[in-house]
Design a protein around this motif. Structure first.
Motif, PDB file in Angstrom:
ATOM      1  N   ALA A 155      -4.675  25.534 -44.601  1.00  0.00           N
ATOM      2  CA  ALA A 155      -4.533  26.133 -45.734  1.00  0.00           C
ATOM      3  C   ALA A 155      -5.491  25.581 -46.918  1.00  0.00           C
ATOM      4  CB  ALA A 155      -3.171  25.838 -46.203  1.00  0.00           C
ATOM      5  N   ALA A 156      -5.936  24.482 -46.865  1.00  0.00           N
ATOM      6  CA  ALA A 156      -6.863  24.006 -47.756  1.00  0.00           C
ATOM      7  C   ALA A 156      -8.246  24.730 -47.545  1.00  0.00           C
ATOM      8  CB  ALA A 156      -6.990  22.452 -47.773  1.00  0.00           C
ATOM      9  N   ARG A 157      -8.543  24.842 -46.236  1.00  0.00           N
ATOM     10  CA  ARG A 157      -9.938  25.375 -45.960  1.00  0.00           C
ATOM     11  C   ARG A 157     -10.012  26.777 -46.031  1.00  0.00           C
ATOM     12  NH1 ARG A 157     -13.377  21.607 -44.027  1.00  0.00           N
ATOM     13  NH2 ARG A 157     -12.628  19.594 -43.430  1.00  0.00           N
ATOM     14  N   GLY A 158      -8.901  27.384 -46.193  1.00  0.00           N
ATOM     15  CA  GLY A 158      -8.544  28.849 -46.288  1.00  0.00           C
ATOM     16  C   GLY A 158      -8.830  29.678 -47.714  1.00  0.00           C
ATOM     17  N   VAL A 159      -8.785  28.429 -48.918  1.00  0.00           N
ATOM     18  CA  VAL A 159      -9.044  29.186 -50.029  1.00  0.00           C
ATOM     19  C   VAL A 159     -10.509  29.741 -50.366  1.00  0.00           C
ATOM     20  CG1 VAL A 159      -7.448  27.501 -50.878  1.00  0.00           C
ATOM     21  CG2 VAL A 159      -9.606  27.174 -51.240  1.00  0.00           C
ATOM     22  N   ASP A 195      13.691   9.995 -47.806  1.00  0.00           N
ATOM     23  CA  ASP A 195      12.645  10.695 -48.368  1.00  0.00           C
ATOM     24  C   ASP A 195      11.642  11.283 -47.661  1.00  0.00           C
ATOM     25  OD1 ASP A 195      12.517   9.540 -51.547  1.00  0.00           O
ATOM     26  OD2 ASP A 195      13.288   7.889 -50.152  1.00  0.00           O
ATOM     27  N   PHE A 196      11.152  12.530 -48.053  1.00  0.00           N
ATOM     28  CA  PHE A 196      10.080  13.253 -47.204  1.00  0.00           C
ATOM     29  C   PHE A 196       8.971  13.670 -48.194  1.00  0.00           C
ATOM     30  CE2 PHE A 196      14.440  14.030 -45.661  1.00  0.00           C
ATOM     31  CZ  PHE A 196      14.203  13.938 -44.262  1.00  0.00           C
ATOM     32  N   TRP A 197       7.740  13.391 -47.777  1.00  0.00           N
ATOM     33  CA  TRP A 197       6.479  13.630 -48.472  1.00  0.00           C
ATOM     34  C   TRP A 197       5.568  14.472 -47.812  1.00  0.00           C
ATOM     35  CZ3 TRP A 197       6.048  13.187 -53.819  1.00  0.00           C
ATOM     36  CH2 TRP A 197       7.363  12.674 -54.454  1.00  0.00           C
ATOM     37  N   ILE A 198       4.610  15.433 -48.399  1.00  0.00           N
ATOM     38  CA  ILE A 198       3.446  15.879 -47.696  1.00  0.00           C
ATOM     39  C   ILE A 198       2.456  15.983 -48.842  1.00  0.00           C
ATOM     40  CG2 ILE A 198       4.731  17.221 -46.010  1.00  0.00           C
ATOM     41  CD1 ILE A 198       4.074  19.817 -47.606  1.00  0.00           C
ATOM     42  N   GLY A 199       1.141  15.745 -48.395  1.00  0.00           N
ATOM     43  CA  GLY A 199       0.077  15.833 -49.383  1.00  0.00           C
ATOM     44  C   GLY A 199      -1.221  16.168 -48.689  1.00  0.00           C
ATOM     45  N   ALA A 200      -2.405  16.222 -49.731  1.00  0.00           N
ATOM     46  CA  ALA A 200      -3.719  16.634 -49.279  1.00  0.00           C
ATOM     47  C   ALA A 200      -4.467  15.968 -50.149  1.00  0.00           C
ATOM     48  CB  ALA A 200      -3.949  18.002 -48.977  1.00  0.00           C
ATOM     49  N   GLU A 201      -5.781  15.591 -49.954  1.00  0.00           N
ATOM     50  CA  GLU A 201      -6.696  15.081 -50.578  1.00  0.00           C
ATOM     51  C   GLU A 201      -7.972  15.932 -50.137  1.00  0.00           C
ATOM     52  OE1 GLU A 201      -7.483  11.106 -50.616  1.00  0.00           O
ATOM     53  OE2 GLU A 201      -5.381  10.432 -51.491  1.00  0.00           O
ATOM     54  N   VAL A 232       1.072  23.593 -50.374  1.00  0.00           N
ATOM     55  CA  VAL A 232       0.498  22.280 -50.900  1.00  0.00           C
ATOM     56  C   VAL A 232      -1.107  22.105 -50.645  1.00  0.00           C
ATOM     57  CG1 VAL A 232       0.442  19.609 -50.444  1.00  0.00           C
ATOM     58  CG2 VAL A 232       2.701  20.878 -50.761  1.00  0.00           C
ATOM     59  N   GLY A 233      -1.316  22.673 -49.256  1.00  0.00           N
ATOM     60  CA  GLY A 233      -2.739  22.791 -48.838  1.00  0.00           C
ATOM     61  C   GLY A 233      -3.592  23.578 -49.941  1.00  0.00           C
ATOM     62  N   ARG A 234      -3.142  24.778 -50.033  1.00  0.00           N
ATOM     63  CA  ARG A 234      -3.844  25.844 -50.690  1.00  0.00           C
ATOM     64  C   ARG A 234      -4.164  25.307 -52.138  1.00  0.00           C
ATOM     65  NH1 ARG A 234      -0.851  29.804 -49.392  1.00  0.00           N
ATOM     66  NH2 ARG A 234       0.506  29.754 -50.987  1.00  0.00           N
ATOM     67  N   ARG A 235      -2.895  24.517 -52.717  1.00  0.00           N
ATOM     68  CA  ARG A 235      -3.274  24.164 -54.003  1.00  0.00           C
ATOM     69  C   ARG A 235      -4.198  22.987 -54.266  1.00  0.00           C
ATOM     70  NH1 ARG A 235       2.052  23.383 -55.312  1.00  0.00           N
ATOM     71  NH2 ARG A 235       2.186  21.244 -54.810  1.00  0.00           N
ATOM     72  N   ALA A 236      -4.061  22.123 -53.271  1.00  0.00           N
ATOM     73  CA  ALA A 236      -5.126  20.956 -53.105  1.00  0.00           C
ATOM     74  C   ALA A 236      -6.776  21.641 -52.972  1.00  0.00           C
ATOM     75  CB  ALA A 236      -4.901  19.937 -52.111  1.00  0.00           C
ATOM     76  N   GLY A 237      -6.725  22.618 -52.336  1.00  0.00           N
ATOM     77  CA  GLY A 237      -8.176  23.212 -51.982  1.00  0.00           C
ATOM     78  C   GLY A 237      -8.481  23.888 -53.343  1.00  0.00           C
ATOM     79  N   GLU A 238      -7.686  24.552 -54.050  1.00  0.00           N
ATOM     80  CA  GLU A 238      -8.039  25.073 -55.371  1.00  0.00           C
ATOM     81  C   GLU A 238      -8.307  24.196 -56.180  1.00  0.00           C
ATOM     82  OE1 GLU A 238      -5.149  29.137 -54.617  1.00  0.00           O
ATOM     83  OE2 GLU A 238      -4.748  27.572 -55.664  1.00  0.00           O
TER      84      GLU A 238
END
Length: 458
Positions: A155-159, A195-201, A232-238
């Motif tokens: 998703a991050a690489r698709g923005v 607790d559940f977490w996902i993230g991207a840098e 989340v991935g799209r938001r990090a990429g944008e």
């Protein structure tokens, strides 16, 4: 004896057996402490399982799984106090541990203020179902974690503008924790939570050679409350791509909006000096300010430990004190400190609790875009970089990055700028509060707008 349990409905039998074993070892430690010579004791044991998958640029970078356990013991021996811990919970090792700890405590100086809380503070605990444990935790497997990590990167690489992306690191993690607290003057409590977490840098390449970075994350007590990996991935990429072309803006006194995700840095610097230890040791710029106006009327929030599924929720605190909501700031006036029983005795103040739980803000009625439109000209801070805040004086100096606001809209990205001042002045400049509390922090900070702030740049 005051007894409490905080757990989910439908917990499997195996988990019940593990919980009983943890409770038994905690009771054993408390009983041993009294048998070996302590007049009072508090025993706290925990067990935690944490799993994390890190995915970087199309490859699995790291998988970790760890289960940890341990026990802490507060001992009150002949007017003396000692706090010790161990990870060896075998019966014979525990007995030697307690004996040695009590012998050590007897060598310390007496402290008349060190004793367990008044048992009356254990009473009145809420019966609300905090729903802190996801009963489906055990159904999450390695393949599901990996698929989520891959989806975040995709998703991050698709923005739009993704050609500038140099690297994407995504992470997926989850944890299950359980704790037991026993105080020998009448308190026993257990709790479980997930607790559940996902993230991207994301790192991008700026035409001038710099490599701006940005991130996005999402987390919750229950898996169903976590945002989709694609979001989340799209938001990090944008966010990362929006940093390209960042410049150092001009110095000016202007209106500063602080994004909900970033405003926790300012709120944390305000709340640190509220600790009773800082007040008693005269290391707080809020000493002697109880009842005084330290902010604008829009600074209005309370501590609320009883939020279902809240990241900071609890029925009792680390001393067994029954958790209750209480005001921290009301229309700009300071109403409460964070007071544990030890420093409360020293200060002559009734205890509240030692640490913050969830913050409940009196929110405004406007979204961030509506706030920016009303600002017209100014700056939106999306992150703080380095700097410091002095809890004794209230002086602060923080690096900032974000965007200029021009004509009520976001304009060029800015960075390498600095905001400085004093908290007792800054919070009186609070001019607007958004309707957008940040869900992924117990602070739940909204967008905050401050007028007349000194920003240093070119």
């Amino acid at each position: 004896m005051s007894t409490t349990t905080t757990r989910s409905r439908g917990t499997p039998a195996a988990a019940d057996a593990d919980s009983k074993a943890l409770l038994d070892v905690t009771r054993c430690a408390a009983d041993l402490a009294l048998a070996k010579g302590a007049s009072e004791a508090a025993a706290g044991a925990y067990r935690a399982r944490h799993v994390e998958v890190a995915w970087r640029d199309g490859k699995l970078e790291k998988v970790t799984e760890a289960t940890t356990r341990g026990l802490g013991l507060d001992l009150y021996v002949d007017g003396r106090y000692s706090s010790v811990s161990t990870s060896d919970l075998r019966a014979d090792a525990l007995e030697r541990f307690v004996e040695d700890a009590i012998a050590l405590a007897r060598t310390l100086a007496p402290d008349p203020n060190r004793r367990l809380p008044d048992p009356a503070l254990y009473q009145g605990q809420s019966t609300i179902d905090l729903d802190l444990e996801d009963g489906t935790y055990g159904a999450l497997d390695a393949s599901a974690r990996r698929r989520a990590a891959e989806a975040i990167e995709a998703a991050a690489r698709g923005v739009p503008g993704a050609g500038a992306i140099l690297s994407v690191t995504s992470s997926v993690s989850d944890s299950l924790g359980e704790s037991v607290l026993i105080q020998t003057n009448g308190f026993e409590g257990t709790r479980r939570s997930t607790d559940f977490w996902i993230g991207a840098e994301v790192t991008v390449k700026d035409p001038d050679g710099r490599r701006p970075e940005e991130y996005a994350s999402s987390g919750a007590r229950h898996r169903e409350d976590v945002e989709a990996p694609e979001i989340v991935g799209r938001r990090a990429g944008e966010r990362a791509i929006a940093r390209i072309g960042s410049t150092k803006g001009e110095s000016a006194v202007m209106t500063m909006a602080v994004d909900a995700r970033a405003s926790g840095r300012l709120v944390g610097a305000l709340f640190g000096p509220l600790a009773a230890a800082s007040i008693q040791q005269r290391r707080s710029f809020l000493e002697g300010k109880l009842g005084a106006e330290v902010g604008s009327p829009l600074l209005d929030l309370r501590d609320d430990p009883l939020v279902p599924r809240g990241l900071g929720s609890r029925r009792y605190d680390g001393e067994g004190i029954a958790a209750r909501p209480f005001p921290v700031f009301e229309k700009g006036a300071l109403r409460s400190y964070y007071v544990d029983t030890y420093y409360g005795r020293k200060l002559g103040i009734a205890p509240t609790t030692a640490r913050a739980s969830n913050l409940a803000w009196r929110l405004g009625d406007r979204s961030q875009p509506e706030l920016l439109a009303a600002i017209g000209e100014g700056i939106l801070v999306t992150g703080f970089l380095g700097g410091n805040s002095n809890g004794t004086t209230g002086d602060f100096s923080l690096g900032v990055r974000g965007f200029r606001i021009r004509g009520g809209r976001l304009a060029e990205p800015i960075g390498e700028m600095n905001v400085s001042g004093n908290h007792l002045d800054l919070w009186k400049r609070l001019a607007a509060v958004g309707n957008d509390p940040y869900r992924y922090s117990a602070m739940r900070t909204p967008t905050l707008v401050f007028e007349g702030v000194q920003i240093a740049g070119t």
